[in-house]
Scaffold this active site. Structure first.
Site, PDB file in Angstrom:
ATOM      1  N   SER A 126     -11.082  -0.745  -0.978  1.00 23.83           N
ATOM      2  CA  SER A 126      -9.810  -0.717  -0.259  1.00 23.83           C
ATOM      3  C   SER A 126      -9.999  -0.952   1.230  1.00 23.83           C
ATOM      4  CB  SER A 126      -9.141   0.646  -0.413  1.00 23.83           C
ATOM      5  OG  SER A 126      -8.575   0.779  -1.671  1.00 23.83           O
ATOM      6  N   HIS A 179      -3.747   6.193   3.209  1.00 25.98           N
ATOM      7  CA  HIS A 179      -4.419   4.964   2.779  1.00 25.98           C
ATOM      8  C   HIS A 179      -3.813   3.708   3.425  1.00 25.98           C
ATOM      9  CE1 HIS A 179      -5.817   1.972  -0.262  1.00 25.98           C
ATOM     10  NE2 HIS A 179      -6.816   2.821  -0.437  1.00 25.98           N
ATOM     11  N   ASP A 196       0.841  -1.203   0.000  1.00 27.83           N
ATOM     12  CA  ASP A 196       0.000   0.000   0.000  1.00 27.83           C
ATOM     13  C   ASP A 196       0.877   1.255   0.000  1.00 27.83           C
ATOM     14  OD1 ASP A 196      -2.226   1.851   0.675  1.00 27.83           O
ATOM     15  OD2 ASP A 196      -3.309   0.016   1.164  1.00 27.83           O
TER      16      ASP A 196
END
Ligand code: NAG
Ligand code: NAG
Ligand code: NAG
Ligand code: NAG
Ligand code: NAG
Ligand code: NAG
Ligand code: NAG
Ligand code: NAG
Length: 736
Positions: A529, A198, A137
């Site tokens: 996600s 994220h 990620d």
């Protein structure tokens, strides 16, 4: 790719990872990945091998500098800068499985665990702290309370990973970054440290510690926790300000598999839909080698829904995860000067103290000196609005403003949109007070505006409510069917992915827009996600009880115990939610599993049209492709059944499956089929399976015959021994 989506959707997606800026080079060479299959036995691959291989076809004047990266830890391949013609010549070389261009990908919190019936005080295996979750990620914010290593012992002995730049602790036991061509952007933090948010969010959703009183400016207040809080985290940062490159993602897989992770969580997906070849799909290749080493890869289904055929993760050895809602919903009220009240959606943390501001329509405030007319300014982008007209006012916009941090001094935005749905607008945090409304509400507000000389409005702070319809699949979640293998169901499963609260870097604005001053240790975001790490954690939880189970067995346990979801709320049925919503507790005792070995996958690949020559380099298994007919790929031993058939043409199809008894030594399972009688006749033979020992396998066939006259027909097969219900979704779908 966004052609089927509204501009609004497009914008929502690009908020997380901005559009790729392709570096311009003076020649027409591009970065290609040359995939060579398994590492050769008893021989260490070096960069020199790869260079001399290219020189063999392109001649001595091929410059060694054109080699960008060698993949040589877990599989064999390299990234290299080539012209299109050179790439063609390399592709024709012996031993080359595929050559494909590197692309930019994008990444696609915690009431959610309680909602799916996975409480804090669930039974835990003492082996949970031996499970290492690899997260590919945007990195991690190591100082977050979610990653504190208080009470953790040293890492499992088998662990070979390490940390770059940041110091490992006993929670974050690996942290590496990948930018194989070295092209960093000016905003990139050259370390595994996360500046996007994220990666921190996804890692803490999988394995973050229990943190009391997490909240986002008062919203979503409660304890935040990962699904497997005792598990260890290893992060592989591949996402930078320009996006996530194929070359880097493949390098991360190469490294993570070698380091010894147990489960991989990949909340990334292709930017475009469909993909012609599994061996040109970086996620499929990476997950294949992970599978060979016993590692299950959980991957986001992508955010291009709600139309059908919007997925792009099709490898049967991966777990593809759709995003579903939880019962918490956020709403944002708009009140007009005439007393009219509208319930909008958004995550508005700004408290304007219920103050009323003048209201103006963006189309009535074009920045004429800047060369904008009304048909431009109504879209609210850039400098299109006249600051002297909108400053200090609430603006009714026809599109989501693209540069919103300082929208010509506007106080807030009211946005009617055709894609309004309860789940889309809370997809993101916006840098100004915002309420998203239906087009109908927008028209009412517009006529109020027209009817008075001093229109006013107030936007309230977001309110937390209950969504009694949950769970249903979020509209943004990509839908099947499977574009590569039509007779294999995708997505596999659904997990919470809407309004998820989880850890956030304390330096990153919660809207991800520079200039937004709001910082928070937790943030609420949505996407497949966010669903992916929920499924990863569920897989890690199962693994902690059954460390020796194969990736396919873990995937089967998750799928056959999933809670069925409602086709009434999701007309795309299995193409929206796969087997249903994850249920980690049940997945620990699935009764039976549908296991799949490497050689089964190889046979499947034969059926997909790969031949013996190309498969020899990815597997040691004896390959005889001749026996495989193309149609029989559906005999891959998956816990789901999909069949694509012509509408109004009768059919008769036979599926073969084998189940393994994993819970009670002595047990008798009976087959139960739920199907619409008028359309399908489904027969299971034998219809009773008696087991006398653990690990025993039994085979059966499922014949499906009938004629369908609608697009999707759902059915299911349940093996029931009175204790375990082993449920498989069956979907027959039609083409004209
Ligand atoms: C936890 O495990 C114990 C012992 O194995 C069992 O009796 C109990 O039902 C389990 N509880 C839950 C919530 O699964
Ligand atoms: C991290 O380490 C690399 C390699 O040692 C170095 O180039 C880079 O500048 C370091 N990053 C930071 C933020 O210190
Ligand atoms: C704003 O209105 C809400 C209800 O609509 C109320 O609960 C809240 O107290 C008000 N806030 C202020 C500052 O008056
Ligand atoms: C209008 O647009 C121009 C150029 O895009 C910009 O420089 C100017 O500040 C804008 N004017 C107003 C009044 O917003
Ligand atoms: C508004 O401006 C755009 C582009 O500058 C132009 O194409 C369009 O015709 C204009 N519309 C009107 C109504 O003048
Ligand atoms: C508001 O007025 C404008 C122009 O006067 C007109 O084009 C528009 O249709 C009106 N909108 C509504 C909803 O009444
Ligand atoms: C195997 O497939 C490769 C690539 O598709 C092709 O070039 C080759 O001719 C095939 N070999 C045989 C024996 O069919
Ligand atoms: C289904 O339709 C396609 C296209 O019309 C045709 O090629 C195919 O043979 C049909 N299959 C069956 C089983 O009827």
């Amino acid at each position: 790719m966004f052609s089927r989506n509204s501009p609004m959707h497009h914008h929502l997606l690009s908020l997380f990872f901005s559009i790729l800026i392709i570096p311009t080079h003076c020649d027409d060479r591009k970065t290609y990945i040359v995939y060579l299959g398994d590492l050769p036995k008893g021989m260490e691959i070096t960069e020199l091998h790869h260079i001399s291989m290219v020189q063999g076809v392109l001649g001595r004047n091929f410059a060694a500098e054109a080699l960008v990266h060698s993949y040589k830890k877990s599989f064999n391949g390299f990234a290299v800068r080539l012209t299109k013609e050179e790439a063609k010549r390399v592709e024709e070389m012996d031993g080359v499985i595929s050559v494909f261009q590197s692309k930019t990908h994008k990444p696609q919190t915690t009431r959610s665990w309680d909602f799916i019936g996975f409480p804090q005080k669930v039974n835990r295996s003492s082996l949970e702290s031996d499970v290492i979750v690899g997260v590919i990620d945007s990195g991690i914010w190591p100082e977050s309370d979610s990653f504190n290593d208080h009470g953790f012992s040293s890492p499992p002995k088998k662990w070979k990973g390490s940390c770059q730049n940041i110091t490992c602790n006993n929670k974050i036991i690996g942290a590496k970054y990948f930018r194989v061509d070295g092209s960093f952007g000016k905003d990139d933090t050259i370390s595994p440290r996360d500046s996007e948010g994220h990666g921190t969010h996804t890692a803490s959703t999988v394995a973050g510690n229990w943190v009391n009183s997490a909240r986002l400016f008062g919203l979503g207040e409660g304890a935040a926790r990962g699904g497997v809080p005792s598990a260890r985290i290893a992060v592989y940062k591949t996402c930078w300000s320009s996006g996530c490159e194929t070359t880097d993602i493949l390098a991360a897989f190469d490294e993570a598999i070698f380091d010894g992770v147990d489960i991989l969580s990949v909340s990334l997906s292709f930017k475009s839909m469909g993909h012609p070849d599994l061996f040109q799909d970086v996620f499929a290749i990476g997950a294949f080698y992970a599978m060979k080493k016993g590692i299950l890869t959980s991957i986001a289904a992508a955010n291009m829904g709600p139309e059908l055929s919007t997925m792009n993760s099709f490898a049967p050895w991966s777990l593809s995860v759709a995003a579903s809602t939880i019962d918490r919903k956020f709403s944002t009220k708009v009140q007009l000067g005439d007393g009219g009240v509208f319930e909008g959606v958004s995550l508005n943390t700004f408290d304007l103290h219920n103050t009323t501001y003048p209201l103006i329509y963006s189309g009535d405030a074009p920045n004429i000196t800047g060369g904008f007319n009304s048909s431009r300014s109504r879209l609210c982008f850039g400098n299109s609005l006249d600051e002297s007209k909108v400053k200090g006012k609430i603006v009714l916009c026809d599109e989501l403003p693209s540069d919103a941090t300082r929208l010509s001094g506007a106080v807030g935005v009211v946005l009617p949109t055709a894609t309004y749905s309860k789940d889309t607008a809370s997809f993101f945090v916006f840098p100004l007070p915002l309420a998203v409304l239906t087009l109908n509400d927008g028209r009412t507000i517009h006529s109020y505006l027209n009817s008075t000389s001093n229109p006013t409005a107030a936007i309230y702070k977001t309110n937390e409510g209950k969504d009694s319809l949950a769970p249903y699949v979020a509209s943004f979640s990509s839908r099947g069917p499977n574009m590569i293998t039509p007779n294999i169901l995708k997505p596999d499963i659904a997990a919470p992915g809407v309004d998820i609260i989880a850890a956030w870097p304390s330096i990153t604005p919660i809207s991800n827009e520079k200039g937004d001053k709001r910082l928070s240790k937790f943030n609420i975001i949505s996407g497949t996600s966010m669903a992916c790490p929920h499924a990863t954690a569920a897989a890690a939880y199962v693994k902690s009880f059954h460390p020796t189970w194969s990736p396919a067995a873990i995937k089967s346990a998750l799928m056959t115990t999933a809670t069925p979801m409602s086709p009434a709320l999701n007309p795309e049925a299995e193409f929206a939610y796969g087997a249903g919503q994850i249920n980690p507790i049940k997945a620990v005792t699935p009764g039976l599993v549908y296991d799949i070995s490497e050689s089964d996958y190889v046979r499947f690949l034969c059926g997909q049209g790969y031949n013996r020559t190309s498969l020899r380099s990815i597997t040691d298994e004896e390959v005889n492709c001749k026996k495989m007919e193309k149609e029989t790929v559906w005999d891959l031993n998956l816990p789901s059944f999909a069949l694509k058939r012509n509408i109004s043409v009768s059919f008769f199809s036979v599926f073969h499956r084998t189940v393994t008894n994993v819970v009670a030594a002595k047990s008798v399972y009976k087959a139960e089929v739920i199907a619409p009688q008028s359309l399908l006749t489904i027969q299971v033979t034998p219809s009773v399976l008696s087991f006398s020992s653990m690990g025993e396998k039994k085979s059966f066939t499922v014949t499906i015959e009938g004629t369908i006259n609608v697009e999707i027909v759902s059915a299911s097969l349940i093996w029931d021994d009175g204790n375990s219900q082993v449920r498989s979704p069956i979907v027959v779908y039609g083409t004209q």
